[in-house]
Design a protein around this motif. Sequence first.
Motif, mmCIF file in Angstrom:
data_model
loop_
_atom_site.group_PDB
_atom_site.id
_atom_site.type_symbol
_atom_site.label_atom_id
_atom_site.label_comp_id
_atom_site.label_asym_id
_atom_site.label_seq_id
_atom_site.Cartn_x
_atom_site.Cartn_y
_atom_site.Cartn_z
ATOM 1 N N LEU A 150 34.951 32.911 48.714
ATOM 2 C CA LEU A 150 36.003 33.377 49.627
ATOM 3 C C LEU A 150 35.562 33.379 51.094
ATOM 4 O O LEU A 150 35.825 34.326 51.843
ATOM 5 N N ASN A 151 34.906 32.298 51.494
ATOM 6 C CA ASN A 151 34.549 32.137 52.903
ATOM 7 C C ASN A 151 35.722 31.573 53.703
ATOM 8 O O ASN A 151 36.020 32.044 54.802
ATOM 9 N N ASP A 152 36.373 30.564 53.149
ATOM 10 C CA ASP A 152 37.491 29.909 53.839
ATOM 11 C C ASP A 152 38.837 30.182 53.173
ATOM 12 O O ASP A 152 39.871 29.723 53.656
ATOM 13 N N TRP A 153 38.813 30.909 52.069
ATOM 14 C CA TRP A 153 40.026 31.171 51.296
ATOM 15 C C TRP A 153 40.144 32.659 50.982
ATOM 16 O O TRP A 153 39.159 33.391 51.035
ATOM 17 N N VAL A 154 41.354 33.090 50.647
ATOM 18 C CA VAL A 154 41.578 34.464 50.189
ATOM 19 C C VAL A 154 42.227 34.408 48.811
ATOM 20 O O VAL A 154 42.968 33.472 48.501
ATOM 21 N N ASP A 155 41.937 35.400 47.995
ATOM 22 C CA ASP A 155 42.514 35.471 46.656
ATOM 23 C C ASP A 155 43.883 36.144 46.741
ATOM 24 O O ASP A 155 44.000 37.279 47.204
ATOM 25 N N VAL A 156 44.923 35.440 46.305
ATOM 26 C CA VAL A 156 46.285 35.984 46.354
ATOM 27 C C VAL A 156 46.885 36.061 44.944
ATOM 28 O O VAL A 156 48.102 36.042 44.778
ATOM 29 N N THR A 157 46.012 36.161 43.957
ATOM 30 C CA THR A 157 46.461 36.207 42.567
ATOM 31 C C THR A 157 47.433 37.357 42.325
ATOM 32 O O THR A 157 48.452 37.193 41.639
ATOM 33 N N GLU A 158 47.130 38.514 42.891
ATOM 34 C CA GLU A 158 47.982 39.686 42.681
ATOM 35 C C GLU A 158 49.404 39.436 43.174
ATOM 36 O O GLU A 158 50.380 39.870 42.551
ATOM 37 N N GLU A 159 49.522 38.725 44.275
ATOM 38 C CA GLU A 159 50.842 38.389 44.825
ATOM 39 C C GLU A 159 51.643 37.558 43.822
ATOM 40 O O GLU A 159 52.850 37.765 43.644
ATOM 41 N N TYR A 160 50.972 36.647 43.161
ATOM 42 C CA TYR A 160 51.639 35.787 42.185
ATOM 43 C C TYR A 160 51.932 36.515 40.878
ATOM 44 O O TYR A 160 52.928 36.228 40.207
ATOM 45 N N GLN A 161 51.088 37.446 40.517
ATOM 46 C CA GLN A 161 51.336 38.222 39.305
ATOM 47 C C GLN A 161 52.600 39.064 39.453
ATOM 48 O O GLN A 161 53.346 39.261 38.489
ATOM 49 N N LYS A 162 52.846 39.537 40.665
ATOM 50 C CA LYS A 162 54.042 40.336 40.919
ATOM 51 C C LYS A 162 55.303 39.485 40.816
ATOM 52 O O LYS A 162 56.309 39.911 40.258
ATOM 53 N N ILE A 163 55.246 38.275 41.368
ATOM 54 C CA ILE A 163 56.427 37.414 41.340
ATOM 55 C C ILE A 163 56.668 36.845 39.953
ATOM 56 O O ILE A 163 57.793 36.475 39.596
ATOM 57 N N LEU A 164 55.621 36.798 39.140
ATOM 58 C CA LEU A 164 55.745 36.243 37.793
ATOM 59 C C LEU A 164 56.761 37.032 36.965
ATOM 60 O O LEU A 164 57.527 36.448 36.187
ATOM 61 N N ALA A 165 56.773 38.341 37.142
ATOM 62 C CA ALA A 165 57.721 39.181 36.404
ATOM 63 C C ALA A 165 59.160 38.807 36.761
ATOM 64 O O ALA A 165 60.035 38.724 35.888
#
Length: 233
Positions: A150-165
């Motif tokens: 995560l030097n040049d990137w950020v983890d946005v998995t949580e954002e996608y888990q929310k929209i998945l519902a």
Amino acid sequence: MLPGDVLLVTGEGKLSSSLIAAQKIIYLNVSSSHVEFSLGDGVFIHSTNDKGVHLTLLVDEDTACDHKWRVIRHKSITEAGSDTDKLQKAGMYFYAQNYNKVFMGSGNESSSFCSELVAKAYARAEIEIIGGKPPSKVTPAHFDKEADNLNDWVDVTEEYQKILADMKENYFMYRMAASTLSAFMTKRKVLEPYRQKIIERLESDSTENKEVAKKYREMLAGRELKYWHEKDS
């Protein structure tokens, strides 16, 4: 969910396991067998051996990989704007390419494997990733390394888990949107040879028709969306 986000998938089955094992020479902690490029709103474009470059939905990928996925976003992308617009168009540019079966080869203009596709889209949008490595040399392992460091990137998995519902509750709406977009791009590819034949006939005709053909080509070249298979793009 922004265009340019990268979905890292740990696939099911022996093939996925072998792909992961083969990449350990690149990154020992590799866990992904496949990566996909976000076009926004839960729609991803990716390349597979059986279908080439095509669209899919997050909800479908979630089921296919038994929920084993994560998503990263390049740090240069913080909100929807000109960069995400460029990334979205860059990703769509490669729609309907064949799957490139020469993994880590020299690359070509008509086919891409999964991580090569993502790297090509970023290159077309003029955003450097993975140290500027040539797209055909980029593997899912490289994205795993970026996702872990995560030097040049950020983890946005949580954002996608929310929209998945929401996608699961409104699956038909999302499916219709993806199908409509896919149908539009497929139709444009199918009609391209016929457009070229019409223009070529005009170009071989009278001076007046040659001028019509010239204006036609200029009009086609000025289209906002461009695709790899179009002569005037």
